[in-house]
Write an enzyme that holds these catalytic residues in place. Structure first.
Site, PDB file in Angstrom:
ATOM      1  N   GLN A  79       0.724  -1.232  -0.065  1.00  0.00           N
ATOM      2  CA  GLN A  79       0.057  -0.002   0.061  1.00  0.00           C
ATOM      3  C   GLN A  79       0.788   1.293  -0.110  1.00  0.00           C
ATOM      4  OE1 GLN A  79      -3.254  -0.140   2.779  1.00  0.00           O
ATOM      5  NE2 GLN A  79      -4.381  -1.240   1.287  1.00  0.00           N
TER       6      GLN A  79
ATOM      7  N   MET B  61      -3.466   4.215  10.563  1.00  0.00           N
ATOM      8  CA  MET B  61      -2.701   4.317   8.879  1.00  0.00           C
ATOM      9  C   MET B  61      -3.606   4.288   7.767  1.00  0.00           C
ATOM     10  SD  MET B  61      -0.056   1.169   9.718  1.00  0.00           S
ATOM     11  CE  MET B  61      -1.155   0.285  10.373  1.00  0.00           C
TER      12      MET B  61
ATOM     13  N   ASN C 197      -2.327   8.756   5.766  1.00  0.00           N
ATOM     14  CA  ASN C 197      -3.155   7.447   5.199  1.00  0.00           C
ATOM     15  C   ASN C 197      -2.198   6.696   4.458  1.00  0.00           C
ATOM     16  OD1 ASN C 197      -4.410   6.147   3.430  1.00  0.00           O
ATOM     17  ND2 ASN C 197      -5.962   8.103   2.947  1.00  0.00           N
ATOM     18  N   CYS C 198      -2.027   5.351   4.638  1.00  0.00           N
ATOM     19  CA  CYS C 198      -1.270   4.549   3.890  1.00  0.00           C
ATOM     20  C   CYS C 198      -2.146   3.615   2.891  1.00  0.00           C
ATOM     21  CB  CYS C 198      -0.611   3.431   4.731  1.00  0.00           C
ATOM     22  SG  CYS C 198       0.545   4.091   5.898  1.00  0.00           S
ATOM     23  N   VAL C 199      -3.166   4.011   2.499  1.00  0.00           N
ATOM     24  CA  VAL C 199      -4.140   3.492   1.506  1.00  0.00           C
ATOM     25  C   VAL C 199      -3.554   3.234   0.163  1.00  0.00           C
ATOM     26  CG1 VAL C 199      -6.554   3.345   0.731  1.00  0.00           C
ATOM     27  CG2 VAL C 199      -6.369   3.917   3.061  1.00  0.00           C
TER      28      VAL C 199
END
Lengths: 428, 106
Positions: free
Chosen positions: A112, A209, A241-243
């Protein structure tokens, strides 16, 4: 609320003896900058590097991209409630190093995070191949938990952007643009006959995250609320955000949100752009119901004629998008949605994980499943190995020669759902 | 608390069956924006109800269709232990976040 945005145009970036802007070049004193951003004992080492447009350089895994800005006049500082006090920002004067960016990297979770290529076909798909990038590579201490790592890198990135932004403080901008939104009642008096339009700005807020912060507040803990568009330009909203890389909004994109920019373009001519409603994308269905009820209630309260709704992310936020669309439409308010698609590699599958009859005007940011071949680059900043495991990559994505075969998902900002890129589709 | 010895899909199917037994979805099955063909783990919270909840039926059916679409493109890889642990960690954190949210408002 009135903001003068002064653009100091940056065409080159170099390390030098003093951090300053001179003839369009941003010089950076590396040692001074490292001193300014170090100090988090969760990080055992920070390296700085520069990546410029056209170079055969790959940056990965990319965590966030941040634009250096500085508050020159008016209350507060950039990234209020995080680096400074929670003063209301968005008025006065802000200078921006237009053409420069801070890019943070780190192997936070094994998947991601994104790729930025500075040249080749991959460069066409990310807006951050066109900026001179100061890349911050953070090495965590052993056994640091992922969310602690994310938080440390997030703050280091913000401090880095803040440090560089100071270089714009006393520079006369090359261009100045003024944005103004009046208090609601005054705006109705000013444009009594124009349709009232607002922007429903959905923020990714699913958990650690996967979060977004508003004035330092974790946005999953807010109920939808109203914000002046210019507050966003001063860093009131930032990414934690680690999306998947293609459709998360980096902090850079929040500050430069094209929906806001374009709504201002025709404000006072074709419609009255009255403001922004921010809302979240939470994990429970009750949260989704509550937040969409509130966006619809606020839209009604503002007596809107139409809204633009943008999504962030994929999957369950599709449900938030449809709930917002349906409930706002049910109030007799017209909606236009902006999303991206996971329509399969051939683009033939159902694009979203949810749908509603009222979603009859939708703009796409592109198909994230489209497969792309990225050529090998001479230089890699960060770590190349995650290519096999980041979202959109797959076993064998990283070939022995350094080239990568993967889905568009891997590229930072490729299918931006606020339109901070060039991808879309039209009906022929 | 029910542990399904299987993958993401097996969890979705179990949830679908429960939804048809009048359970209501508390959390969205596609939580986290982690693609269905990436993670083998998925925790979903449901609540026992009296009637079939049509919204839950629609959401779980759409989620299964989404899973199948992704799995057709590319099956979930056999991951190394380190990556599996990262997926477990994310699932746990999102699960905790859901519990947090429920206790806040119930």
């Amino acid at each position: 609320m009135r903001l003068e945005l002064g653009k100091v145009l940056i065409k080159d970036m170099q390390f030098g003896n003093q951090t300053k802007v001179e003839n369009g070049t941003l010089f950076i004193n590396k040692e001074e900058m490292l001193n300014a951003i170090s100090g988090d004992d969760r990080i055992k080492g920070i390296e700085l590097d520069i990546a410029k447009p056209g170079e055969e350089t790959r940056i990965m895994p990319v965590k966030d991209v941040i634009e250096p800005r500085v508050k020159v006049e008016g209350p507060g500082s950039i990234f209020p409630g995080v680096l400074g006090k929670a003063d209301v920002v968005g008025s006065g004067k802000t200078n921006v190093l237009k053409g420069a960016a801070v890019v943070t990297t780190g192997k936070i979770v094994a998947f991601q995070e994104g790729i930025i290529d500075m040249s080749g076909i991959g460069a066409d798909y990310t807006p951050f191949s066109k900026t001179c990038n100061l890349v911050v590579v953070c090495t965590p201490t052993d056994k640091l938990q992922q969310h602690e790592h994310e938080q440390a890198v997030r703050f280091i990135g913000l401090k880095a952007a803040n440090y560089l932004g100071e270089a714009a403080r006393n520079v006369v901008p090359d261009e100045v643009k003024v944005y103004e939104t009046l208090p609601f009642a005054e705006s109705l008096k000013q444009y009594p006959n124009l349709p009232r339009v607002a922007y429903v700005y959905m923020l990714q807020t699913q958990g650690l995250m996967h979060d977004t912060y508003v004035y330092g507040v974790d946005a999953k803990k807010i109920v939808p609320t109203i914000i002046y568009p210019t507050e966003v330009m001063d860093g009131a909203i930032l990414s934690g955000n680690c999306v998947s890389a293609c459709d998360k909004n980096p902090t850079f994109s929040h500050c430069n949100n094209p929906v806001i920019e374009d709504l201002y373009e025709r404000h006072g001519k074709d419609y009255n752009f009255v403001g922004v409603i921010i809302t979240n994308e939470n994990v429970t269905l009750m949260d989704k119901e509550r937040s969409s009820n509130w966006t619809a209630k606020l839209a009604e309260f503002l007596s809107l004629d139409a809204v633009i709704i943008s999504e962030e992310g994929f999957g369950n936020p599709d449900t938030d998008l449809m709930m917002n669309c349906k409930k706002i439409s049910d109030k007799g308010i017209k909606t236009v949605l902006i999303t991206d698609e996971y329509a399969g590699r051939d683009g033939a599958s159902q694009s979203l994980a949810d749908a509603d009859r009222s979603a009859d005007a939708v703009v796409t940011g592109g198909n994230a499943n489209e497969v792309i071949e990225l050529p090998a680059m001479k230089k890699v900043i960060g770590y190349l190995e995650p290519a096999d495991i980041i979202a959109g990559g797959f076993d064998g994505s990283l070939r022995p020669d350094g080239s990568i075969l993967a889905e568009l998902q891997v590229i930072t900002g490729a299918t931006s759902e606020i339109g901070f890129n060039k991808m879309s589709a039209t009906t022929l | 608390m029910k542990f399904i010895q299987g993958n993401y899909y097996d969890v979705l199917i179990e949830v679908r069956d429960l939804v048809h037994l009048c359970y209501e979805l508390i959390t969205h099955p596609l939580v986290g924006s982690v693609k269905p063909n990436e993670t083998p783990y998925r925790s979903i919270i449901l609540k026992q109800g009296i009637n079939t909840d049509l919204q839950s039926v629609t959401i779980i059916e759409n989620s299964i269709q989404t899973y199948e679409k992704f799995e057709r493109m590319k099956s979930t890889p056999i991951w190394s232990q380190r990556i599996l642990e990262d997926f477990q960690f994310v699932d746990l954190k999102l699960f905790e976040s859901s519990l947090d949210s429920i206790s806040l408002y119930s």
